[in-house]
Design a protein around this motif. Structure first.
Motif, mmCIF file in Angstrom:
data_model
loop_
_atom_site.group_PDB
_atom_site.id
_atom_site.type_symbol
_atom_site.label_atom_id
_atom_site.label_comp_id
_atom_site.label_asym_id
_atom_site.label_seq_id
_atom_site.Cartn_x
_atom_site.Cartn_y
_atom_site.Cartn_z
ATOM 1 N N ILE A 1 -10.053 1.074 14.606
ATOM 2 C CA ILE A 1 -10.492 2.274 13.122
ATOM 3 C C ILE A 1 -11.738 2.712 13.919
ATOM 4 O O ILE A 1 -12.199 2.698 14.351
ATOM 5 C CB ILE A 1 -11.277 1.457 12.205
ATOM 6 C CG1 ILE A 1 -10.821 0.226 11.389
ATOM 7 C CG2 ILE A 1 -11.335 2.244 11.239
ATOM 8 C CD1 ILE A 1 -11.163 -0.434 10.598
ATOM 9 N N VAL A 2 -10.779 4.235 14.266
ATOM 10 C CA VAL A 2 -11.063 5.537 14.791
ATOM 11 C C VAL A 2 -12.363 6.540 13.770
ATOM 12 O O VAL A 2 -10.961 6.980 13.044
ATOM 13 C CB VAL A 2 -10.817 6.320 15.953
ATOM 14 C CG1 VAL A 2 -11.496 7.047 16.702
ATOM 15 C CG2 VAL A 2 -9.664 4.676 16.577
ATOM 16 N N LEU A 3 -13.553 6.986 13.824
ATOM 17 C CA LEU A 3 -13.606 7.281 12.399
ATOM 18 C C LEU A 3 -14.652 8.380 13.553
ATOM 19 O O LEU A 3 -16.367 8.605 14.094
ATOM 20 C CB LEU A 3 -15.069 6.893 11.937
ATOM 21 C CG LEU A 3 -14.600 6.072 11.706
ATOM 22 C CD1 LEU A 3 -15.545 4.896 10.242
ATOM 23 C CD2 LEU A 3 -12.838 5.909 9.974
ATOM 24 N N SER A 4 -14.799 10.025 12.800
ATOM 25 C CA SER A 4 -15.450 11.272 12.794
ATOM 26 C C SER A 4 -17.076 11.049 11.612
ATOM 27 O O SER A 4 -16.390 10.892 10.924
ATOM 28 C CB SER A 4 -14.919 12.180 12.975
ATOM 29 O OG SER A 4 -14.124 12.547 14.109
ATOM 30 N N LEU A 5 -18.049 10.702 12.352
ATOM 31 C CA LEU A 5 -18.484 11.055 11.197
ATOM 32 C C LEU A 5 -19.471 12.516 11.302
ATOM 33 O O LEU A 5 -20.004 12.514 12.351
ATOM 34 C CB LEU A 5 -19.750 9.887 11.439
ATOM 35 C CG LEU A 5 -19.058 8.487 11.464
ATOM 36 C CD1 LEU A 5 -19.623 7.113 11.264
ATOM 37 C CD2 LEU A 5 -18.561 8.399 9.418
ATOM 38 N N VAL B 1 -29.000 7.240 8.903
ATOM 39 C CA VAL B 1 -27.990 6.245 9.574
ATOM 40 C C VAL B 1 -27.473 4.935 8.794
ATOM 41 O O VAL B 1 -26.666 4.124 8.840
ATOM 42 C CB VAL B 1 -29.033 5.490 10.253
ATOM 43 C CG1 VAL B 1 -28.717 3.977 11.283
ATOM 44 C CG2 VAL B 1 -29.238 6.093 11.381
ATOM 45 N N ALA B 2 -28.735 4.585 7.655
ATOM 46 C CA ALA B 2 -27.838 4.087 6.567
ATOM 47 C C ALA B 2 -26.197 4.127 6.025
ATOM 48 O O ALA B 2 -26.162 3.170 6.249
ATOM 49 C CB ALA B 2 -29.426 3.920 5.981
ATOM 50 N N GLY B 3 -26.611 5.631 6.142
ATOM 51 C CA GLY B 3 -25.181 5.748 5.187
ATOM 52 C C GLY B 3 -24.351 5.213 6.604
ATOM 53 O O GLY B 3 -23.009 5.015 6.002
ATOM 54 N N MET B 4 -24.142 6.024 7.106
ATOM 55 C CA MET B 4 -23.132 6.302 8.307
ATOM 56 C C MET B 4 -22.895 4.691 8.525
ATOM 57 O O MET B 4 -21.727 4.245 8.923
ATOM 58 C CB MET B 4 -23.267 6.627 9.697
ATOM 59 C CG MET B 4 -23.944 7.966 9.689
ATOM 60 S SD MET B 4 -24.024 9.220 10.939
ATOM 61 C CE MET B 4 -25.378 8.327 11.841
ATOM 62 N N LEU B 5 -23.646 3.540 8.876
ATOM 63 C CA LEU B 5 -23.336 2.088 9.558
ATOM 64 C C LEU B 5 -22.457 1.745 7.506
ATOM 65 O O LEU B 5 -21.281 1.005 8.419
ATOM 66 C CB LEU B 5 -24.801 1.548 9.709
ATOM 67 C CG LEU B 5 -25.455 1.443 10.273
ATOM 68 C CD1 LEU B 5 -26.266 1.140 10.644
ATOM 69 C CD2 LEU B 5 -24.938 1.279 11.656
ATOM 70 N N ASP C 1 -22.499 9.647 3.521
ATOM 71 C CA ASP C 1 -22.565 9.139 2.318
ATOM 72 C C ASP C 1 -20.555 8.896 1.889
ATOM 73 O O ASP C 1 -20.621 8.533 0.593
ATOM 74 C CB ASP C 1 -23.014 9.996 0.931
ATOM 75 C CG ASP C 1 -22.327 11.446 1.322
ATOM 76 O OD1 ASP C 1 -21.134 11.971 1.755
ATOM 77 O OD2 ASP C 1 -22.238 12.064 0.303
ATOM 78 N N GLY C 2 -20.498 9.119 2.494
ATOM 79 C CA GLY C 2 -18.795 8.807 2.483
ATOM 80 C C GLY C 2 -17.660 10.050 1.938
ATOM 81 O O GLY C 2 -16.849 8.831 1.747
#
Length: 230
Positions: free
Chosen positions: A176-180, A202-206, A224-225
């Motif tokens: 699973i590969v994500l750009s954040l 950081v809490a949101g990205m994790l 925030d998704g």
């Protein structure tokens, strides 16, 4: 319990990533150029047996290989490519310099992808197989309504493209590969006018990394998704 490898952990988002991942009970390999100059990392290491701190000059091929060798084939479950740079703030049309642009592209795009490539044997041993690239909404072409920031914008756009290709190429292996996009964060890079603190970002990205499903791989998300247009 998973093992995370996080780059650029000397300050800001990277350091907060280390703190929060440790707080979740995971093992962490934290990297930065000169960890001996980061008292907070040293203190965290003394207090947490789950933290290993290793030097990494991301722009150096030799340093990247030294890191891989130091891992000695250990599994890595989650790789967070956080290290990056903005480049000179005056790099606008009329004052662009080739050497500055080349450096930003190396640090923000080429080196993270080459590091990921070098770590694939470790990542294949992991059970999570999650890759996160800390990008920026400034890399979104559709969101560019103000111009400027040539170095940073183009680097993050290129990083997003590379992450998309990785998602396709590694899909058969269930990566699973994500750009954040971390948000506009109160850091040295984000400046004093930013909108959120590192804890919120950081809490949101994790949460995004942890909850991502295979169908989410290859997409661009905010902390925030929310999905972000390319």
């Amino acid at each position: 319990m998973a093992k995370y490898l996080i780059t650029g952990t000397n300050r800001g988002i990277g350091l907060e990533l280390v703190k929060q991942v440790l707080g979740q009970g995971h093992d962490v390999v934290a990297t930065c150029r000169k960890p001996e100059n980061v008292p907070e990392l040293r203190d965290l290491q003394r207090a947490n047996a789950a933290l290993r701190v290793l030097p990494l000059d991301l722009a150096s091929a030799e340093s990247r290989q030294v890191l891989v060798d130091a891992l000695n084939g250990d599994a890595v479950d989650v790789l967070i490519n956080n290290a990056g740079m903005y480049g000179p703030r005056d790099a606008n049309i009329g004052s662009l310099r080739e050497s500055d642009w080349a450096e930003v592209m190396l640090v923000d795009v080429i080196a993270p992808v080459l590091l990921t490539q070098a770590l694939l044997p470790n990542l294949r041993k992991g059970t999570e197989r999650r890759l996160a690239f800390i990008s920026s909404k400034m890399g979104s072409i559709s969101d560019n309504g103000s111009g400027g920031s040539y170095l940073y914008r183009t680097a993050k756009s290129a990083l997003n493209q590379a992450a998309k290709s990785l998602a396709i190429d590694l899909q058969p292996e269930q990566f699973i590969v994500l750009s954040l996009h971390p948000g506009w964060v109160l850091t040295d890079m984000g400046g004093p006018n930013a909108l959120i603190d590192t804890n919120t970002s950081v809490a949101g990205m994790l949460k995004v990394i942890d909850s991502a499903r295979p169908v989410d791989s290859g997409f661009f998300f905010a902390y925030d998704g929310a999905a972000i247009s390319w």
